[in-house]
Design an enzyme around this catalytic site. Structure first.
Site, PDB file in Angstrom:
ATOM      1  CB  THR A  13      34.292  33.358  40.851  1.00 37.32           C
ATOM      2  OG1 THR A  13      33.244  32.588  40.292  1.00 37.32           O
ATOM      3  CG2 THR A  13      34.476  32.956  42.299  1.00 37.32           C
ATOM      4  CG  ASP A  57      28.214  34.217  36.266  1.00 35.37           C
ATOM      5  OD1 ASP A  57      28.817  33.584  35.386  1.00 35.37           O
ATOM      6  OD2 ASP A  57      27.824  33.720  37.329  1.00 35.37           O
ATOM      7  CB  SER A  58      32.409  34.738  32.243  1.00 32.61           C
ATOM      8  OG  SER A  58      32.594  33.394  32.603  1.00 32.61           O
ATOM      9  CG  ASP A  90      31.299  29.320  34.513  1.00 36.35           C
ATOM     10  OD1 ASP A  90      32.037  28.456  35.034  1.00 36.35           O
ATOM     11  OD2 ASP A  90      30.235  29.712  35.035  1.00 36.35           O
ATOM     12  CB  THR A 160      39.487  23.463  27.314  1.00 36.46           C
ATOM     13  OG1 THR A 160      38.098  23.226  27.300  1.00 36.46           O
ATOM     14  CG2 THR A 160      40.194  22.245  27.880  1.00 36.46           C
TER      15      THR A 160
HETATM   16  N1  ASP Z   1      30.222  31.710  36.871  1.00 35.34           N
HETATM   17  C1  ASP Z   1      31.519  32.313  37.135  1.00 35.34           C
HETATM   18  C2  ASP Z   1      31.923  33.102  35.903  1.00 35.34           C
HETATM   19  O1  ASP Z   1      32.313  32.522  34.933  1.00 35.34           O
HETATM   20  C3  ASP Z   1      32.522  31.262  37.459  1.00 35.34           C
HETATM   21  C4  ASP Z   1      33.905  31.762  37.775  1.00 35.34           C
HETATM   22  O2  ASP Z   1      34.280  32.893  37.570  1.00 35.34           O
HETATM   23  O3  ASP Z   1      34.705  30.928  38.274  1.00 35.34           O
HETATM   24  O4  ASP Z   1      31.836  34.300  35.884  1.00 35.34           O
END
Ligand code: ASP
Length: 340
Positions: A13, A57-58, A90, A160
């Protein structure tokens, strides 16, 4: 001499922008970051950005992505005094734990961070997180994989994700913070891993791990457990209740676990509870698991258990050696030792 930090942008993000389908990684993040980090006071440590050509996106991360970051850091290890990895929240806890197993014996810090709101949006937490992570990476007293988020530095393999909404996205339920950043930065020296004498990196090929998990629920269908075992995983993590308990009122469950253990599948018990540790002898509903050959995972997080298993199998260890290693602390992920 002024410290020089390697800053890896892997995605998340922090570097995303709104699209018609929701947030997605942007590619020209580097220039936005450079503008945001422009500082002539010298308060922000010198850094060099390594921007991945395809930031992700992780949610899409796989063990191959952990391996890539681990190998990148190992390959550039001599060039920098520390590393900051910008990563999605994530699965950041998984990557942090995996890096701790790959980069054993660190003598400089590797700090993961990200944000809940993209850099450049109003009320973003990105800049605070990046700047403090860079300062921590340059502070000279840390020598482990850690995760910095919203004023707290946590041991990477103890973290976590606990919130999709709050700025406090991470917790370290069974281990104290390594540092707190308020007006000043306070390092909790007693909680740090001691600096190693020499690096002992283990960077095996991470492709091909078959680690599955099963979450216990009241009235769960036992065929679901058998279906997972029929896939012949290398290991099955049982997400048990409380101190490591699964129902013992139907012998079929223990029978299938005993057979799986005899067939060489490594069975692990972790707890659905956030705090505390697995003690398989504490209740009759847990001691049957120990008799079936299930290994209790002490106070390790699920993320640490999952990535540690990937790592141990990638090293080529046989089931018995994996079981032993799961009960030993490798990189600060486990207090004391886990029970059988
Ligand atoms: N979906 C995003 C990710 O893990 C969420 C984030 O970065 O806060 O890349």
């Amino acid at each position: 001499m002024a410290k020089h930090i390697g800053l890896i942008y892997a995605g998340g993000t922090i570097g995303m922008r709104k699209t018609g389908q929701g947030y997605a990684p942007m590619t020209e993040f580097g220039s936005m970051l450079a503008a945001s980090l422009h500082d002539e006071s010298g308060a922000i440590p010198r850094y060099t950005l390594h921007e991945y050509a395809m930031p992700i996106d992780s949610t899409n991360a796989t063990p191959a992505d952990w391996q890539r970051i681990g190998r990148d850091i190992a390959g550039r290890y001599e060039d920098y005094d520390g590393f900051v990895v910008l990563h999605g929240t994530d699965t950041m806890a998984y990557t942090a734990a995996a890096l701790s197993f790959m980069l054993q014996g660190l003598r400089k810090p590797v700090i993961l961070t990200g944000s809940q709101i993209p850099l450049g949006e109003v009320r973003s937490d990105a800049l605070q997180n990046i700047v403090t992570a860079l300062q921590l990476a340059a502070c000279g007293t840390l020598s482990e994989v850690a995760l910095y988020f919203n004023q707290r530095l946590l041991r990477g393999n103890r973290t976590t994700k606990i919130s999709a909404q709050r700025f406090q996205a991470f917790d370290s339920p069974n281990y104290p913070s390594l540092a707190e950043a308020g007006i000043g930065i306070r390092i909790n020296q007693a909680a740090l891993l001691p600096a190693a004498n020499r690096e002992n990196f283990e960077l095996p090929e991470y492709a091909g791990g078959r680690i599955l998990s099963f979450r216990a629920t009241p009235g769960m269908p036992l065929q679901a457990v058998q279906a997972l075992l029929d896939l012949q995983p290398q290991a099955l993590i049982l997400e048990c209740y409380g101190a490591g308990n699964l129902p013992d009122n139907d012998p079929a469950l223990l029978d299938m676990l005993t057979r799986a253990n005899d067939a060489g599948i490594v069975l692990l018990a972790c707890s659905q509870a956030l705090h505390g540790e697995v003690a398989l002898g504490a209740y009759a509903t847990g001691s049957g698991l120990a008799r079936a050959g299930v290994v209790g995972c002490g106070d390790m997080t699920f993320e640490a258990i999952y990535t540690k298993l990937h790592h141990l199998f990638a090293l080529g260890l046989a089931a018995d050696a994996v079981k032993l290693a799961m009960r030993r602390d490798i990189a600060g992920e486990l207090s004391g030792g886990a029970d059988l």
